[in-house]
Design a protein around this motif. Structure first.
Motif, PDB file in Angstrom:
ATOM      1  N   THR A 513      10.786  -3.388   7.383  1.00 51.54           N
ATOM      2  CA  THR A 513      11.074  -2.460   6.293  1.00 51.54           C
ATOM      3  C   THR A 513       9.801  -2.083   5.553  1.00 51.54           C
ATOM      4  OG1 THR A 513      11.641  -4.391   4.933  1.00 51.54           O
ATOM      5  CG2 THR A 513      13.450  -3.181   5.930  1.00 51.54           C
ATOM      6  N   HIS A 514       8.883  -3.036   5.432  1.00 54.00           N
ATOM      7  CA  HIS A 514       7.607  -2.690   4.797  1.00 54.00           C
ATOM      8  C   HIS A 514       6.866  -1.658   5.635  1.00 54.00           C
ATOM      9  CE1 HIS A 514       3.246  -3.133   4.159  1.00 54.00           C
ATOM     10  NE2 HIS A 514       3.598  -3.252   2.887  1.00 54.00           N
ATOM     11  N   GLU A 515       6.833  -1.874   6.962  1.00 59.05           N
ATOM     12  CA  GLU A 515       6.136  -0.932   7.820  1.00 59.05           C
ATOM     13  C   GLU A 515       6.829   0.433   7.821  1.00 59.05           C
ATOM     14  OE1 GLU A 515       3.275  -1.468   9.112  1.00 59.05           O
ATOM     15  OE2 GLU A 515       3.225  -3.517   8.366  1.00 59.05           O
ATOM     16  N   VAL A 516       8.163   0.438   7.649  1.00 60.08           N
ATOM     17  CA  VAL A 516       8.882   1.707   7.594  1.00 60.08           C
ATOM     18  C   VAL A 516       8.644   2.395   6.258  1.00 60.08           C
ATOM     19  CG1 VAL A 516      11.178   2.764   7.563  1.00 60.08           C
ATOM     20  CG2 VAL A 516      10.617   1.020   9.259  1.00 60.08           C
ATOM     21  N   ARG A 517       8.627   1.605   5.180  1.00 60.78           N
ATOM     22  CA  ARG A 517       8.490   2.205   3.854  1.00 60.78           C
ATOM     23  C   ARG A 517       7.127   2.848   3.656  1.00 60.78           C
ATOM     24  NH1 ARG A 517      10.675  -1.678  -0.826  1.00 60.78           N
ATOM     25  NH2 ARG A 517      10.019   0.114  -2.046  1.00 60.78           N
ATOM     26  N   LEU A 834      -1.029  -2.945  -4.491  1.00 58.07           N
ATOM     27  CA  LEU A 834      -0.002  -2.003  -4.031  1.00 58.07           C
ATOM     28  C   LEU A 834       0.813  -2.686  -2.939  1.00 58.07           C
ATOM     29  CD1 LEU A 834      -2.150   1.259  -3.665  1.00 58.07           C
ATOM     30  CD2 LEU A 834      -0.770   0.556  -5.628  1.00 58.07           C
ATOM     31  N   THR A 835       2.121  -2.747  -3.124  1.00 57.78           N
ATOM     32  CA  THR A 835       2.971  -3.409  -2.127  1.00 57.78           C
ATOM     33  C   THR A 835       4.346  -2.780  -2.149  1.00 57.78           C
ATOM     34  OG1 THR A 835       3.986  -5.496  -1.467  1.00 57.78           O
ATOM     35  CG2 THR A 835       3.598  -5.190  -3.813  1.00 57.78           C
ATOM     36  N   ALA A 836       4.979  -2.773  -0.992  1.00 58.38           N
ATOM     37  CA  ALA A 836       6.363  -2.292  -0.895  1.00 58.38           C
ATOM     38  C   ALA A 836       7.356  -3.360  -1.308  1.00 58.38           C
ATOM     39  CB  ALA A 836       6.670  -1.833   0.535  1.00 58.38           C
ATOM     40  N   SER A 837       6.874  -4.573  -1.556  1.00 61.19           N
ATOM     41  CA  SER A 837       7.758  -5.682  -1.964  1.00 61.19           C
ATOM     42  C   SER A 837       7.215  -6.284  -3.250  1.00 61.19           C
ATOM     43  CB  SER A 837       7.831  -6.739  -0.858  1.00 61.19           C
ATOM     44  OG  SER A 837       8.584  -7.847  -1.281  1.00 61.19           O
ATOM     45  N   ALA A 838       7.424  -5.573  -4.357  1.00 63.23           N
ATOM     46  CA  ALA A 838       6.870  -6.008  -5.643  1.00 63.23           C
ATOM     47  C   ALA A 838       7.805  -7.011  -6.304  1.00 63.23           C
ATOM     48  CB  ALA A 838       6.654  -4.802  -6.547  1.00 63.23           C
ATOM     49  N   SER A 839       8.017  -8.142  -5.628  1.00 60.10           N
ATOM     50  CA  SER A 839       8.892  -9.175  -6.176  1.00 60.10           C
ATOM     51  C   SER A 839       8.104 -10.051  -7.136  1.00 60.10           C
ATOM     52  CB  SER A 839       9.469 -10.022  -5.040  1.00 60.10           C
ATOM     53  OG  SER A 839       8.426 -10.682  -4.352  1.00 60.10           O
ATOM     54  N   ALA A 840       8.841 -10.971  -7.777  1.00 61.38           N
ATOM     55  CA  ALA A 840       8.170 -11.886  -8.702  1.00 61.38           C
ATOM     56  C   ALA A 840       7.171 -12.767  -7.959  1.00 61.38           C
ATOM     57  CB  ALA A 840       9.214 -12.733  -9.432  1.00 61.38           C
ATOM     58  N   ASP A 841       7.515 -13.196  -6.734  1.00 60.23           N
ATOM     59  CA  ASP A 841       6.592 -14.025  -5.954  1.00 60.23           C
ATOM     60  C   ASP A 841       5.338 -13.246  -5.588  1.00 60.23           C
ATOM     61  OD1 ASP A 841       8.320 -16.119  -6.124  1.00 60.23           O
ATOM     62  OD2 ASP A 841       9.209 -15.805  -4.144  1.00 60.23           O
ATOM     63  N   SER A 842       5.531 -11.994  -5.142  1.00 54.55           N
ATOM     64  CA  SER A 842       4.358 -11.182  -4.787  1.00 54.55           C
ATOM     65  C   SER A 842       3.459 -10.965  -5.995  1.00 54.55           C
ATOM     66  CB  SER A 842       4.815  -9.831  -4.227  1.00 54.55           C
ATOM     67  OG  SER A 842       5.576 -10.007  -3.060  1.00 54.55           O
ATOM     68  N   ARG A 843       4.062 -10.698  -7.149  1.00 54.83           N
ATOM     69  CA  ARG A 843       3.265 -10.480  -8.360  1.00 54.83           C
ATOM     70  C   ARG A 843       2.493 -11.740  -8.741  1.00 54.83           C
ATOM     71  NH1 ARG A 843       3.061  -6.833 -12.377  1.00 54.83           N
ATOM     72  NH2 ARG A 843       2.345  -7.554 -14.419  1.00 54.83           N
ATOM     73  N   ALA A 844       3.165 -12.905  -8.629  1.00 55.62           N
ATOM     74  CA  ALA A 844       2.486 -14.151  -8.978  1.00 55.62           C
ATOM     75  C   ALA A 844       1.296 -14.405  -8.057  1.00 55.62           C
ATOM     76  CB  ALA A 844       3.481 -15.305  -8.919  1.00 55.62           C
ATOM     77  N   ARG A 845       1.487 -14.133  -6.744  1.00 56.38           N
ATOM     78  CA  ARG A 845       0.368 -14.347  -5.807  1.00 56.38           C
ATOM     79  C   ARG A 845      -0.781 -13.388  -6.097  1.00 56.38           C
ATOM     80  NH1 ARG A 845       4.632 -14.763  -2.029  1.00 56.38           N
ATOM     81  NH2 ARG A 845       4.219 -12.639  -1.275  1.00 56.38           N
ATOM     82  N   ASN A 852      -5.130  -7.691 -11.698  1.00 57.20           N
ATOM     83  CA  ASN A 852      -4.657  -7.485 -13.070  1.00 57.20           C
ATOM     84  C   ASN A 852      -3.236  -6.947 -13.147  1.00 57.20           C
ATOM     85  OD1 ASN A 852      -7.837  -6.604 -13.038  1.00 57.20           O
ATOM     86  ND2 ASN A 852      -7.322  -7.936 -14.749  1.00 57.20           N
ATOM     87  N   ASP A 853      -2.778  -6.300 -12.073  1.00 57.32           N
ATOM     88  CA  ASP A 853      -1.427  -5.724 -12.100  1.00 57.32           C
ATOM     89  C   ASP A 853      -0.999  -5.467 -10.661  1.00 57.32           C
ATOM     90  OD1 ASP A 853       0.930  -4.793 -13.003  1.00 57.32           O
ATOM     91  OD2 ASP A 853       0.160  -3.002 -14.004  1.00 57.32           O
ATOM     92  N   VAL A 854       0.306  -5.197 -10.488  1.00 58.49           N
ATOM     93  CA  VAL A 854       0.878  -4.911  -9.171  1.00 58.49           C
ATOM     94  C   VAL A 854       1.822  -3.728  -9.319  1.00 58.49           C
ATOM     95  CG1 VAL A 854       2.187  -5.803  -7.217  1.00 58.49           C
ATOM     96  CG2 VAL A 854       0.775  -7.354  -8.559  1.00 58.49           C
ATOM     97  N   LEU A 855       1.710  -2.740  -8.418  1.00 64.79           N
ATOM     98  CA  LEU A 855       2.614  -1.594  -8.386  1.00 64.79           C
ATOM     99  C   LEU A 855       3.397  -1.614  -7.082  1.00 64.79           C
ATOM    100  CD1 LEU A 855       0.349   1.319  -9.709  1.00 64.79           C
ATOM    101  CD2 LEU A 855       1.956  -0.103 -10.991  1.00 64.79           C
ATOM    102  N   GLY A 856       4.684  -1.278  -7.180  1.00 62.68           N
ATOM    103  CA  GLY A 856       5.519  -1.214  -5.995  1.00 62.68           C
ATOM    104  C   GLY A 856       5.488   0.173  -5.378  1.00 62.68           C
ATOM    105  N   LYS A 857       5.431   0.210  -4.051  1.00 60.98           N
ATOM    106  CA  LYS A 857       5.460   1.485  -3.343  1.00 60.98           C
ATOM    107  C   LYS A 857       6.895   1.969  -3.252  1.00 60.98           C
ATOM    108  CE  LYS A 857       1.401   0.730  -0.399  1.00 60.98           C
ATOM    109  NZ  LYS A 857       0.944   0.657   0.999  1.00 60.98           N
ATOM    110  N   PRO A 858       7.142   3.284  -3.315  1.00 58.95           N
ATOM    111  CA  PRO A 858       6.156   4.365  -3.485  1.00 58.95           C
ATOM    112  C   PRO A 858       5.684   4.457  -4.923  1.00 58.95           C
ATOM    113  CG  PRO A 858       8.350   5.268  -3.436  1.00 58.95           C
ATOM    114  CD  PRO A 858       8.495   3.811  -3.182  1.00 58.95           C
TER     115      PRO A 858
END
Length: 999
Positions: A513-517, A834-845, A852-858
């Motif tokens: 899904t990430h590769e598709v998004r 920048l990530t298609a999976s801006a979950s709490a775990d992804s943000r923490a990592r 400094n920050d994380v944005l979810g794609k798109p």
């Protein structure tokens, strides 16, 4: 098998002595037994009498229910037959109406036309099988005006015409101002015709005429006789034809025409009160109660009512007399049995001695049976006495212990048995004396009692259950649990394989899904840019259609990613304080236009006792309610949809109630399973993926609540549905002192011109993001990998870098870590993931890696604006407003402090910050000691803790130095100069943080 029977000898106490002892304890004498039996018999007779009365009552109710069913069946059958007969007449009348559509020039011409039509009708069916109903029913045809006066007809003379007009006007026939509409027939009340025979009149308006009506006079006897040919009516039964308003047209019975008064509750009001196919009991003015049933006559504005005499119906069953005879027989039998029991009780006293003897024989038989059971038990059994000598065993004992059967004998010590087992290798290799001594210690230890397992050399697994006996010995059960353990191992392996498969599937779905998004986001953003480029209307319409399809595809991919993350346990909630009512208003407003287009109205119903602000994850609550409301708007019939919120058992209950159609219980059971869609969804023009409700159910569980669907009653006869979600009701953690306001996000053009490094490997995404940023005046350089980004940072400084997390070679997280380890301005540059999976775990990592920050794609334009505004303006020298307050020291991130202030209750941030500084001060000496001792593991652990704690409280420079020191230690270098810089930075950061918190 040897057995010690010393305990099985009978005692010396004699049987008479035992009997005497029981009598002395108060056992009842023989004389009381018959009295008890007689009393019990009387009680049974009373119960039977009561039961007989109840059975009679139930039989009566059953008979009445059968008669109700029969009445309904008769009404339905007669209604169908009457509809067939009268329908044929009505069809014929319609044919004649067509011939008379133009007004006749003279009465004689009209009479001739009607006479010709009647003659053709009466002769059309001659010959038998093709007979028409009008041949036997139709008496004459008349044409009347709006006042009911006869204009012409087929009567033999004028006197007959006058009599027919009088019969028409005598009943509830239509008069001036009350004639039936042009397309509807009307049936008048029955009356006597010129020949003295009962007649009934069917009226239809002539098309194209002014107040003229065609009247068919029918012979009532010819209509009734076929209807009642196969129906047996009792003398007091009645059948009636009524209008839709319940007014009687004709009432007849077994003896002929009956007065309308015999209908009783089948009067107009009574008939209207009951639905077609229903039956009811009501009295009539003639003093008789009847079971009434009614049904509609197909194709005509008539009802057919059947009334069956209640008394005759029940008398015909004859059940009451049969039950009375049965009751008399039962009572007689009971009295005979009572006498027999009394005599048997007297005889029982004499047989008591013989019974005691038989009981003793039975006890001995049971003893033998128990011995047989011991021998045939599925487990091995051994019994050792207090001296640890074996006394009893069964055939499975040697099989489960490995002791040869021929070596066992009564009186062997357990040590001898253990020595035999050790010699045969049952306990594995080793010295036999040591093996036996070790096990004898366990035997003598009473705490060793209980359950344990032993694996034999032949592969068998034996479960031993040892219990202590009163004499100090013990009994042991030996169960072969080899198959059970093998099954458990197989299940465990299967479960591990299943869990691994689930994890692999979740990882696969997330990756795919990430590769598709990524390309999908590029397509959607390209369409946005294309639509904003001033396209002609036709091309803009195509771009908007493509964008809508892309949004639908992105929703499906997002659903797949969400459910995969939830199933893999990688989904995290983000609870916060929020206002409930604005959230619900916004959700309802989203669907107002779509609902109005489908004839639906959305109303909001919020209980007044709910708090204005709550603490939960508003985004996930919104996601659940959007699924509920979207389905309601897509699949409901026109009506009202209610979005409600209330308290229920201390929980917050949110619901969406739709007007139907109702979902069956079987379909409700599978609503919340993935990829399940109902038939109405499959046939809808707006089908879904079948994932929305499944995701909603998982989100409800994650929030500590529940979800469900239930049928509800409403004005719609099909019923409706109520989808609900209930979560713990938690008030807001921070009270709102002022109304919430939302400040508009500044556009990209309002920001200072920045030099941006875009690290993205997908060319489409590079084009979209770079074009968006360059269009707003920013300078953008593109790097397709982490290595290229590090090389670019070595050539020129940048204000901010956007890093995709999935990069070829070193990923975005590792790239961020290496950037933070660089010397110079790059170490403190703003980094946004920048990530298609801006979950709490992804943000923490990402934050742990130094971002400094994380944005979810798109990434939308508004999100880019917020990211640039939040990351550029706090930096030194970046704020351009002249009235802005002085910037805090560069070693502290003010945005992080502002975020902590907004998220924590008032007065809590300062003590937490002081505790953080105290913890850091305690760890610095430990870090220096680890550096002196060159303990790389300890250095990594302490620097990791210092870096994470520093980032949490905005101490960016201190976190960067900790990461740099950690990297130095990993490379094998001990840089005490960095340690000195770290300690000095801690002093500066602590002072700066305290000053900032005091403002």
């Amino acid at each position: 098998m040897p057995r010690d029977r010393s305990r099985d000898q009978p005692t010396a106490e004699s049987r008479p002595a035992k009997t005497t002892r029981r009598l002395k304890r108060g056992q009842p004498g023989p004389g009381l037994i018959p009295a008890a039996i007689i009393f019990a018999t009387l009680a049974v007779i009373a119960l039977v009498a009561f039961g007989t009365w109840g059975a009679l009552r139930r039989e009566r109710q059953h008979g009445e229910a059968e008669m109700r069913t029969a009445a309904c069946a008769i009404a339905a059958r007669l209604a169908s037959d009457a509809g067939a007969d009268l329908g044929g007449i009505d069809e014929f009348v319609n044919v004649v109406r067509g011939e008379l559509s133009a007004p006749a020039s003279a009465p004689g011409t009209l009479d001739a036309t009607l006479a010709t039509a009647l003659t053709m009708a009466l002769g059309a069916g001659q010959g038998g099988a093709g007979a028409m109903p009008e041949q036997e029913l139709l008496r004459r045809l008349l044409v009347v005006d709006a006042h009911g006066d006869v204009i012409g007809g087929t009567a033999p003379d004028p006197a007959a015409l006058t009599l027919a007009a009088a019969a028409l006007n005598a009943g509830p026939a239509p008069r001036a101002g009350g004639m039936p509409p042009a397309g509807e027939p009307f049936i008048s009340r029955a009356g006597l015709g010129p020949e003295g025979r009962p007649e009934i009149v069917l009226v239809r308006a002539l098309p194209g005429s002014r107040g003229r009506y065609l009247v068919a006079v029918l012979d009532l006897a010819s209509l009734v006789a076929p209807l009642l040919a196969d129906v047996h009516l009792h003398p007091h039964d009645v059948v009636a034809l009524t209008g839709l308003n319940g007014a009687p047209r004709a009432v007849f019975g077994a003896t002929g025409i009956e007065p309308a008064s015999v209908l009783g509750a089948a009067s107009p009001a009574g008939i209207i009160a009951h639905a077609a196919g229903a039956a009811w009991v009501a009295p009539a003015p003639d003093g008789r109660a009847r079971i009434y049933a009614e049904d509609a006559v197909p194709g005509l504005p008539l009802r057919l009512v059947v009334g069956i005499d209640h008394r005759d119906a029940l008398a015909a069953s004859g059940t009451g007399r049969d039950w009375l005879l049965a009751l008399a027989g039962v009572l007689t039998l009971l009295f005979a049995l009572m006498a027999a029991v009394s005599l048997a009780a007297l005889a029982a006293v004499r047989r008591r001695s013989a019974a005691l003897a038989r009981k003793q024989a039975e006890a001995e038989a049971k003893t033998a049976q128990l011995e047989g059971m011991l021998a045939n038990m599925s487990d091995g059994v051994s019994l050792f006495d207090g001296e640890f000598r074996i006394r009893q065993w069964n055939d499975l004992f040697p099989e489960h212990t490995g002791v040869p059967r021929e070596l066992l004998r009564v009186g062997m010590t357990i040590e001898e048995i253990l020595r035999i087992q050790a010699g045969l290798g049952e306990f594995g290799p080793g010295d036999i004396d040591e093996l036996v001594a070790e096990r004898m210690i366990r035997v003598r230890d009473l705490s060793h009692l209980g359950v344990r397992e032993r694996r034999r050399p032949n592969g068998m697994t034996i479960e031993l259950r040892r219990s202590l006996m009163p004499d100090g010995g013990f009994v042991t059960l030996y169960a072969d649990i080899t198959a059970r353990r093998e099954a458990e191992a197989a299940r465990r392996l299967a479960q591990e394989a299943a869990e691994a498969a689930v994890a692999a599937k979740a990882e696969f779905v997330a990756t795919v899904t990430h590769e598709v998004r990524s390309p999908l986001n590029a397509v959607i953003n390209s369409l946005d840019l294309l639509a904003a480029s001033g396209l002609p209307p036709a091309q803009r319409k195509l771009a908007e259609a493509a964008r809508a399809a892309g949004d639908a595809l992105r929703t499906l991919v997002t659903d797949l990613l969400d459910i995969a993350r939830i199933d893999a346990g990688q989904f995290r909630l983000a609870p916060e304080d929020f206002a409930l009512r604005p959230l619900l208003h916004a959700i309802a407003e989203m669907f107002q236009s779509a609902a109005q287009a489908r004839g639906l109205a959305i109303t909001l119903k919020v209980a007044p006792d709910l708090p204005a602000r709550l603490h939960a994850d508003p985004r996930r609550l919104r996601q659940v309610l959007l699924n509920f409301l979207s389905n309601a708007v897509k699949f409901s019939t026109p009506g009202a949809i209610t979005l409600g919120a209330e308290k229920a058992d201390g929980r917050l209950l949110l619901s969406v109630t739709d007007p139907g159609p109702a979902i069956s219980e079987a379909d409700r059971a599978r609503l919340f399973r993935p990829f399940q869609r109902l038939e109405v969804a499959r046939t809808s023009s707006q089908p879904g993926s079948g994932l929305g409700l499944a995701i909603s159910e998982r989100l409800a569980v994650l929030m500590g609540g529940a979800i469900g669907c239930e049928a509800v009653a409403n004005e719609n006869q099909h019923g409706g549905n109520r989808f609900w979600v209930a979560i713990p009701l938690t008030p807001a953690l921070v009270a709102a002192d002022a109304p919430e306001t939302t400040q508009p996000v500044a556009g990209l053009r309002r920001l200072p011109r920045a030099r941006v490094l875009l690290v993205e490997d997908v060319p489409a995404n590079q084009l979209i993001l770079a074009t968006t940023l360059r269009r707003d005046g920013h300078l953008v350089d593109i790097a397709a990998s982490g290595e290229a980004a590090l090389a670019a940072l070595g050539n020129r400084p940048y204000d901010i870098a956007f890093l995709d997390l999935h990069l070829p070679g070193i990923n975005g997280l590792e790239t961020a870590r290496r950037i933070r380890e660089l010397a110079g301005p790059a170490a403190t540059m703003r980094l946004v993931g920048l990530t298609a999976s801006a979950s709490a775990d992804s943000r923490a990592r990402c934050l742990e890696a130094g971002m400094n920050d994380v944005l979810g794609k798109p990434v939308t334009n508004a999100e880019l604006a917020r990211a640039l505004a939040g990351q550029l303006q706090p930096a030194g020298g970046r704020r351009r407003p002249e009235a802005a307050p002085p910037s805090p020291p560069a070693s502290i991130d003010p945005d992080r402090i502002a975020t902590l202030r907004s998220e924590l209750p008032p007065g809590l941030l300062n003590p937490l910050a002081e505790q953080c500084l105290a913890d850091l001060a305690e760890r610095l000496p430990k870090l220096r000691a680890a550096l002196d001792a060159r303990q790389s593991t300890e250095i990594a652990a302490i620097t990791h803790t210092i870096g994470g704690t520093s980032v949490t409280y905005g101490l960016t420079r201190l976190a960067a130095l900790a990461r740099e020191l950690s990297a130095s230690a990993r490379s094998g270098r001990t840089d005490l100069g960095l340690m000195d810089a770290l300690e000095a930075e801690y002093t500066r950061s602590a002072q700066a943080l305290r000053r900032l918190l005091s403002q």
